[in-house]
Design a protein around this motif. Structure first.
Motif, short mmCIF file in Angstrom:
data_model
loop_
_atom_site.label_atom_id
_atom_site.label_comp_id
_atom_site.label_asym_id
_atom_site.label_seq_id
_atom_site.Cartn_x
_atom_site.Cartn_y
_atom_site.Cartn_z
N GLU A 163 -14.72 -19.02 -123.82
CA GLU A 163 -13.73 -18.25 -123.12
C GLU A 163 -14.56 -18.39 -121.60
OE1 GLU A 163 -11.92 -14.58 -124.56
OE2 GLU A 163 -11.30 -15.57 -126.30
N THR A 164 -15.62 -18.41 -121.59
CA THR A 164 -16.38 -18.04 -120.16
C THR A 164 -17.19 -19.42 -119.82
OG1 THR A 164 -16.55 -16.01 -120.73
CG2 THR A 164 -17.68 -16.68 -118.84
N PRO A 165 -16.88 -20.18 -119.01
CA PRO A 165 -17.67 -21.29 -118.75
C PRO A 165 -19.19 -20.85 -118.21
CG PRO A 165 -15.89 -20.80 -116.68
CD PRO A 165 -15.90 -19.82 -117.79
N SER A 166 -20.27 -21.43 -118.43
CA SER A 166 -21.73 -21.33 -118.05
C SER A 166 -22.12 -22.46 -117.23
CB SER A 166 -22.41 -21.29 -119.50
OG SER A 166 -21.61 -20.27 -120.47
N VAL A 167 -23.01 -22.08 -116.41
CA VAL A 167 -23.85 -23.11 -115.52
C VAL A 167 -25.42 -22.63 -115.22
CG1 VAL A 167 -21.80 -23.63 -114.25
CG2 VAL A 167 -23.54 -21.65 -113.18
N VAL A 168 -26.19 -23.52 -114.91
CA VAL A 168 -27.60 -23.13 -114.61
C VAL A 168 -27.72 -23.43 -113.23
CG1 VAL A 168 -29.56 -23.92 -115.09
CG2 VAL A 168 -28.65 -24.15 -117.26
N LEU A 169 -28.21 -22.37 -112.51
CA LEU A 169 -28.58 -22.42 -111.11
C LEU A 169 -29.87 -22.64 -110.84
CD1 LEU A 169 -27.36 -22.14 -108.14
CD2 LEU A 169 -27.58 -19.64 -108.64
N THR A 170 -30.42 -23.55 -110.05
CA THR A 170 -31.74 -23.74 -109.77
C THR A 170 -31.95 -23.58 -108.43
OG1 THR A 170 -32.01 -25.38 -111.50
CG2 THR A 170 -33.58 -25.33 -109.77
N TYR A 171 -32.62 -22.53 -107.74
CA TYR A 171 -32.59 -22.51 -106.41
C TYR A 171 -34.23 -21.79 -106.15
CZ TYR A 171 -31.86 -17.39 -106.82
OH TYR A 171 -32.03 -16.16 -107.01
N GLY A 172 -34.51 -21.74 -104.99
CA GLY A 172 -35.71 -21.00 -104.25
C GLY A 172 -35.50 -19.79 -103.63
N LEU A 173 -36.07 -18.96 -103.61
CA LEU A 173 -35.93 -17.68 -103.13
C LEU A 173 -35.44 -17.64 -101.55
CD1 LEU A 173 -38.53 -15.40 -104.53
CD2 LEU A 173 -36.17 -15.45 -105.24
N ASP A 174 -35.88 -18.84 -100.78
CA ASP A 174 -35.53 -18.81 -99.39
C ASP A 174 -34.13 -19.32 -99.14
OD1 ASP A 174 -36.36 -21.40 -100.61
OD2 ASP A 174 -36.82 -22.03 -98.48
N ARG A 175 -33.76 -19.84 -100.39
CA ARG A 175 -32.31 -20.46 -100.19
C ARG A 175 -31.14 -19.91 -100.99
NH1 ARG A 175 -33.29 -26.91 -99.19
NH2 ARG A 175 -31.06 -26.92 -98.49
N GLY A 176 -31.47 -18.45 -101.38
CA GLY A 176 -30.54 -17.86 -102.21
C GLY A 176 -29.07 -17.77 -101.69
N ALA A 177 -28.47 -17.67 -100.46
CA ALA A 177 -27.41 -17.59 -99.95
C ALA A 177 -26.74 -19.01 -100.28
CB ALA A 177 -27.24 -17.35 -98.71
N GLU A 178 -27.60 -20.11 -99.85
CA GLU A 178 -26.76 -21.22 -100.14
C GLU A 178 -26.56 -21.68 -101.48
OE1 GLU A 178 -28.10 -25.93 -99.36
OE2 GLU A 178 -29.45 -24.42 -98.46
N ALA A 179 -27.49 -21.15 -102.53
CA ALA A 179 -27.21 -21.20 -103.77
C ALA A 179 -25.98 -20.39 -104.41
CB ALA A 179 -28.47 -20.71 -104.78
N VAL A 180 -25.64 -19.39 -103.97
CA VAL A 180 -24.50 -18.50 -104.41
C VAL A 180 -23.45 -19.23 -103.79
CG1 VAL A 180 -23.40 -16.52 -103.92
CG2 VAL A 180 -25.90 -16.44 -104.45
N SER A 181 -23.26 -19.91 -102.68
CA SER A 181 -22.16 -20.81 -102.25
C SER A 181 -21.81 -21.68 -103.13
CB SER A 181 -22.53 -20.96 -100.74
OG SER A 181 -23.40 -22.21 -100.72
N LEU A 182 -22.65 -22.38 -103.82
CA LEU A 182 -22.28 -23.20 -104.87
C LEU A 182 -21.66 -22.58 -106.12
CD1 LEU A 182 -25.56 -25.45 -105.12
CD2 LEU A 182 -23.80 -25.95 -103.77
#
Length: 282
Positions: free
Chosen positions: A255-274
């Motif tokens: 019932e719930t989609p799942s993803v893997v998010l890869t990012y560095g701490l300096d680009r957290g906001a950009e990662a969340v936008s994905l």
């Protein structure tokens, strides 16, 4: 010994905690989760200081003895009749130790571990995971072991509501799986908020070096099931309970989609936008 009672709301369930007063201060994390004294309780915890050690192992051991279920470790020993509503909580009181020091931490930790065992009989399951609502309105759960980055992620400026940064409570009783705020936090001691929301997305974090372009990728359902089973908090290791847990996790994955998010701490906001983009797509 004078006892004082307080009612604590965990999702749809109410726990009454009987504890010594005025010696023992209640943990501040509990304050947002207190509810009216006249509200009917689902469970009642009786805290019993004992002048003895309960054991040396930090791990919790779950056993069934006659008609009693017992959950014990070095800090607490909880016992109750089958799925009964009354739970005795014994905590070690070393000689010369004040009640305040003996009970301040077990007051919260006992609620945390025993609630995980009790609520699964009523459709509530705990996971080692952060859970939060992003500013986009997307509600996500971030499972992971200590050091996986879930607490750091849950402390970011993109968080609108923090339900927990360490232990997440999922409610499987309704049409939609919902996440509830609980007063249990990780090493950063972030104070969670009460409330609930339908779960939209499961996010597994992978750390990357600073400067790495953030990436969201899909993950196979079988791998999601394996990771969630490792993250589920359950002390009963019996085969029948494992089957119940598997059914619960399989519904969650379906019932719930799942993803893997890869990012560095300096680009957290950009990662969340994905994640925002992904959430809009699903």
């Amino acid at each position: 010994m004078t006892l004082r009672a307080m009612n604590v709301q965990l999702g749809r369930w109410v726990f009454t905690l009987d504890y010594p007063m005025p010696q023992v201060e209640r943990p501040c994390a509990l304050s947002p989760f207190l509810c009216a004294d006249n509200k009917d309780a689902d469970y009642r915890f009786h805290y019993i200081p004992k002048v003895e050690s309960l054991g040396t192992s930090p791990l919790m051991n779950y056993t069934v003895r006659d008609s009693y279920r017992v959950l014990e470790g070095s800090a607490i020993r909880a016992s109750w009749r089958d799925e009964g509503a009354d739970v005795d909580i014994q905590v070690p009181l070393e000689r010369g130790q004040s009640l305040d020091m003996a009970l301040r931490n077990p007051l919260l930790s006992a609620l945390q571990v025993v609630a995980a065992e009790l609520l699964r009989h009523r459709g509530g399951y705990f996971f080692h995971a952060a859970s939060l609502r992003l500013r986009s309105g997307l509600t996500v759960m971030v499972p992971g072991v200590s050091g996986s980055g879930k607490t750091t992620f849950a402390s970011g400026p993109w968080v609108a509501t923090l339900f927990s940064d360490e232990h997440s409570l999922l409610d499987f009783t309704g049409e939609h799986i919902r996440v509830h705020g609980v007063p249990f936090s990780g090493k950063e001691m972030n104070i969670p908020s009460p409330g609930s929301a339908n779960l939209d997305l499961i996010v597994f974090l992978e750390k990357a070096k600073e400067g790495t372009t953030p990436l969201v990728r899909s993950i196979k359902p079988k791998e999601v099931v394996a990771r969630l089973l490792r993250s589920m908090i359950c002390f009963d290791r019996s085969p029948e309970v494992f089957i119940q847990n598997m059914e619960c996790v399989e519904r969650l994955v379906q019932e719930t989609p799942s993803v893997v998010l890869t990012y560095g701490l300096d680009r957290g906001a950009e990662a969340v936008s994905l994640l925002y983009d992904y959430g809009a797509a699903v």
